[in-house]
Each structure stands twice: as structure tokens, then as C-alpha cells.
Design a protein around this motif. Structure first.
Motif, mmCIF file in Angstrom:
data_model
loop_
_atom_site.group_PDB
_atom_site.id
_atom_site.type_symbol
_atom_site.label_atom_id
_atom_site.label_comp_id
_atom_site.label_asym_id
_atom_site.label_seq_id
_atom_site.Cartn_x
_atom_site.Cartn_y
_atom_site.Cartn_z
ATOM 1 N N GLY A 15 32.340 24.062 40.611
ATOM 2 C CA GLY A 15 32.524 25.365 41.230
ATOM 3 C C GLY A 15 31.934 25.404 42.620
ATOM 4 O O GLY A 15 31.108 24.566 42.990
ATOM 5 N N GLN A 16 32.370 26.395 43.355
ATOM 6 C CA GLN A 16 31.905 26.593 44.717
ATOM 7 C C GLN A 16 31.659 28.075 44.922
ATOM 8 O O GLN A 16 32.532 28.900 44.618
ATOM 9 C CB GLN A 16 32.992 26.107 45.693
ATOM 10 N N GLY A 17 30.486 28.426 45.401
ATOM 11 C CA GLY A 17 30.214 29.811 45.760
ATOM 12 C C GLY A 17 30.912 30.128 47.070
ATOM 13 O O GLY A 17 30.431 29.730 48.134
ATOM 14 N N ALA A 18 32.061 30.790 47.018
ATOM 15 C CA ALA A 18 32.843 31.090 48.220
ATOM 16 C C ALA A 18 32.222 32.215 49.033
ATOM 17 O O ALA A 18 32.454 32.324 50.228
ATOM 18 C CB ALA A 18 34.279 31.448 47.828
ATOM 19 N N SER A 19 31.445 33.071 48.360
ATOM 20 C CA SER A 19 30.731 34.155 49.028
ATOM 21 C C SER A 19 29.571 34.547 48.126
ATOM 22 O O SER A 19 29.330 33.911 47.102
ATOM 23 C CB SER A 19 31.652 35.362 49.273
ATOM 24 N N VAL A 27 38.510 24.236 36.172
ATOM 25 C CA VAL A 27 38.298 23.993 34.749
ATOM 26 C C VAL A 27 39.657 23.761 34.083
ATOM 27 O O VAL A 27 40.617 24.482 34.359
ATOM 28 C CB VAL A 27 37.521 25.152 34.078
ATOM 29 N N ASP A 28 39.732 22.758 33.253
ATOM 30 C CA ASP A 28 40.962 22.447 32.516
ATOM 31 C C ASP A 28 42.171 22.300 33.432
ATOM 32 O O ASP A 28 43.288 22.698 33.086
ATOM 33 C CB ASP A 28 41.253 23.517 31.449
ATOM 34 N N GLY A 29 41.971 21.751 34.609
ATOM 35 C CA GLY A 29 43.065 21.558 35.550
ATOM 36 C C GLY A 29 43.536 22.835 36.233
ATOM 37 O O GLY A 29 44.578 22.851 36.881
ATOM 38 N N LEU A 30 42.774 23.905 36.085
ATOM 39 C CA LEU A 30 43.123 25.190 36.682
ATOM 40 C C LEU A 30 42.072 25.608 37.701
ATOM 41 O O LEU A 30 40.894 25.269 37.562
ATOM 42 C CB LEU A 30 43.211 26.273 35.602
ATOM 43 N N ASP A 31 42.497 26.367 38.689
ATOM 44 C CA ASP A 31 41.572 26.986 39.632
ATOM 45 C C ASP A 31 41.375 28.431 39.192
ATOM 46 O O ASP A 31 42.341 29.184 39.071
ATOM 47 C CB ASP A 31 42.137 26.940 41.054
ATOM 48 N N VAL A 32 40.132 28.796 38.939
ATOM 49 C CA VAL A 32 39.795 30.127 38.437
ATOM 50 C C VAL A 32 38.876 30.804 39.448
ATOM 51 O O VAL A 32 37.967 30.177 39.989
ATOM 52 C CB VAL A 32 39.076 30.016 37.069
ATOM 53 N N VAL A 33 39.134 32.087 39.673
ATOM 54 C CA VAL A 33 38.280 32.867 40.560
ATOM 55 C C VAL A 33 37.524 33.889 39.723
ATOM 56 O O VAL A 33 38.115 34.624 38.937
ATOM 57 C CB VAL A 33 39.099 33.599 41.651
ATOM 58 N N ILE A 34 36.211 33.905 39.875
ATOM 59 C CA ILE A 34 35.370 34.941 39.287
ATOM 60 C C ILE A 34 34.727 35.669 40.457
ATOM 61 O O ILE A 34 34.147 35.042 41.344
ATOM 62 C CB ILE A 34 34.314 34.343 38.326
ATOM 63 N N ASP A 35 34.871 36.985 40.466
ATOM 64 C CA ASP A 35 34.456 37.760 41.625
ATOM 65 C C ASP A 35 33.993 39.148 41.166
ATOM 66 O O ASP A 35 34.230 39.545 40.027
ATOM 67 C CB ASP A 35 35.644 37.909 42.585
ATOM 68 N N GLU A 36 33.376 39.854 42.024
ATOM 69 C CA GLU A 36 33.001 41.240 41.773
ATOM 70 C C GLU A 36 34.074 42.146 42.366
ATOM 71 O O GLU A 36 34.757 41.773 43.329
ATOM 72 C CB GLU A 36 31.645 41.559 42.419
ATOM 73 N N PRO A 37 34.220 43.352 41.830
ATOM 74 C CA PRO A 37 35.167 44.291 42.437
ATOM 75 C C PRO A 37 34.694 44.721 43.823
ATOM 76 O O PRO A 37 33.509 44.602 44.153
ATOM 77 C CB PRO A 37 35.179 45.471 41.461
ATOM 78 N N ALA A 38 35.628 45.246 44.607
ATOM 79 C CA ALA A 38 35.303 45.663 45.977
ATOM 80 C C ALA A 38 34.189 46.707 46.009
ATOM 81 O O ALA A 38 33.346 46.677 46.904
ATOM 82 C CB ALA A 38 36.559 46.197 46.667
ATOM 83 N N VAL A 39 34.143 47.584 45.014
ATOM 84 C CA VAL A 39 33.106 48.624 45.004
ATOM 85 C C VAL A 39 31.703 48.036 44.855
ATOM 86 O O VAL A 39 30.721 48.709 45.154
ATOM 87 C CB VAL A 39 33.351 49.694 43.912
ATOM 88 N N ARG A 40 31.613 46.784 44.388
ATOM 89 C CA ARG A 40 30.304 46.130 44.274
ATOM 90 C C ARG A 40 30.161 44.998 45.297
ATOM 91 O O ARG A 40 29.362 44.087 45.116
ATOM 92 C CB ARG A 40 30.099 45.606 42.853
ATOM 93 N N GLY A 41 30.955 45.051 46.377
ATOM 94 C CA GLY A 41 30.803 44.092 47.464
ATOM 95 C C GLY A 41 31.630 42.829 47.326
ATOM 96 O O GLY A 41 31.524 41.934 48.155
ATOM 97 N N GLY A 42 32.462 42.751 46.313
ATOM 98 C CA GLY A 42 33.319 41.582 46.139
ATOM 99 C C GLY A 42 34.693 41.805 46.734
ATOM 100 O O GLY A 42 34.943 42.804 47.415
ATOM 101 N N THR A 43 35.574 40.869 46.454
ATOM 102 C CA THR A 43 36.949 40.993 46.945
ATOM 103 C C THR A 43 37.905 41.394 45.829
ATOM 104 O O THR A 43 39.078 41.653 46.083
ATOM 105 C CB THR A 43 37.430 39.657 47.551
ATOM 106 N N GLY A 44 37.428 41.407 44.592
ATOM 107 C CA GLY A 44 38.274 41.779 43.469
ATOM 108 C C GLY A 44 39.373 40.775 43.179
ATOM 109 O O GLY A 44 40.382 41.122 42.573
#
Length: 151
Positions: A15-19, A27-44
Motif C-alpha cells: 500500500g501507499q499513503g496517497a494523502s 491486494v489479490d491483483g486489484l487496486d483498492v482505495v480506502i479513503d475518508e469522505p470529503a466531510v472528514r478531509g478525504g476525497t471520498g
């Protein structure tokens, strides 16, 4: 010749912390994004880490439930899910350490197949024995209630 399944394995992810809020995971040959919603400072751009954790229970119940139904010869059809999670957020808010952040989970599973209610309850009992995500929550102290019914 049948392929022999491994009983134990090591699973590797990267994994890489993009922000400050977004992690890009391979994971399992897939690219997965885990992020916070915009209301909590993420990009959703993906579910939050906690949403990812409790969503996994639905996915696991679906996979293991269908495997158990097939093993038992029970026609459950498709499953649908409704879930409520009681989440003690004091830990993620850095207020204090919380031993059991997900205090309770109530998962309702509905099957649309032709099986009898008794057959469905047999599938439910088998699924409870084998679902690794439900075991994870139970061992962590979450009050987990999973109910199965016909739709």
C-alpha cells in the motif's frame, strides 16, 4: 486430478499513503482505495477504513453462506443484507483508547431461494462456524447478531 487447497498461507499486500486520508492498496491483483469522505478531509474515492472492515462481514457471509448452502445441497437463491453497526468512535476521535470499537453488529440476511426455513437455518449455523470475519468480530468482543430469514 483435483487441486489440493492449501490449509495455511501468508497473504501479501502492499500500500501507499496517497494523502493523509487515502491509502492505495494492491491486494489479490486489484487496486483498492480506502479513503475518508470529503466531510472528514478525504476525497471520498473509497470507503473509510472502518466501513471497509464492517462491510467485509457482508461479503464474507455471502461467500461462506453460499459455500455452505452448496455443501448442504440447499437452494438459498440470492442473499440480501441489512446491517447496523454500533461504533464507539472515541478511539478514532483520539479521545481515549477503546478496546471494542464496534460494540454491536446486527446483520439480517434474507434468502430468496426455494429452501425451507429449516434448511436455511442449517445454512446459517454452518456459516456461523466457518465465516472468518464473523469469528474476528466475535473474538474481539463485538456483540454480533446474525439473523437469517426467507424473503
Amino acid at each position: 486430478m483435483a487441486i489440493r487447497q492449501k490449509t495455511h498461507m501468508t497473504i501479501k499486500l502492499s500500500g501507499q499513503g496517497a494523502s493523509h486520508s487515502r491509502a492505495d492498496i494492491a491486494v489479490d491483483g486489484l487496486d483498492v482505495v480506502i479513503d475518508e469522505p470529503a466531510v472528514r478531509g478525504g476525497t471520498g474515492m473509497g470507503p473509510s477504513p472502518t466501513a471497509t472492515a464492517y462491510s467485509a462481514l457482508i461479503g464474507c457471509t455471502n461467500v461462506i453462506g453460499n459455500k455452505c448452502a452448496a455443501s448442504l445441497g440447499v437452494a438459498i437463491g440470492h442473499l440480501s443484507f441489512e446491517m447496523e453497526v454500533d461504533f464507539d468512535r472515541r478511539g478514532v476521535l483520539l479521545m481515549e483508547e477503546v478496546d471494542v470499537p464496534f460494540t454491536a453488529i446486527r446483520l439480517a440476511v434474507t434468502a430468496d431461494g426455494p429452501c425451507s426455513d429449516g434448511e436455511l437455518q442449517r445454512v446459517a449455523l454452518e456459516t456461523e462456524k466457518f465465516c472468518p470475519i464473523s469469528k474476528l468480530y466475535e473474538k474481539a468482543g463485538t456483540d454480533l447478531t446474525v439473523t437469517w430469514s426467507k424473503g
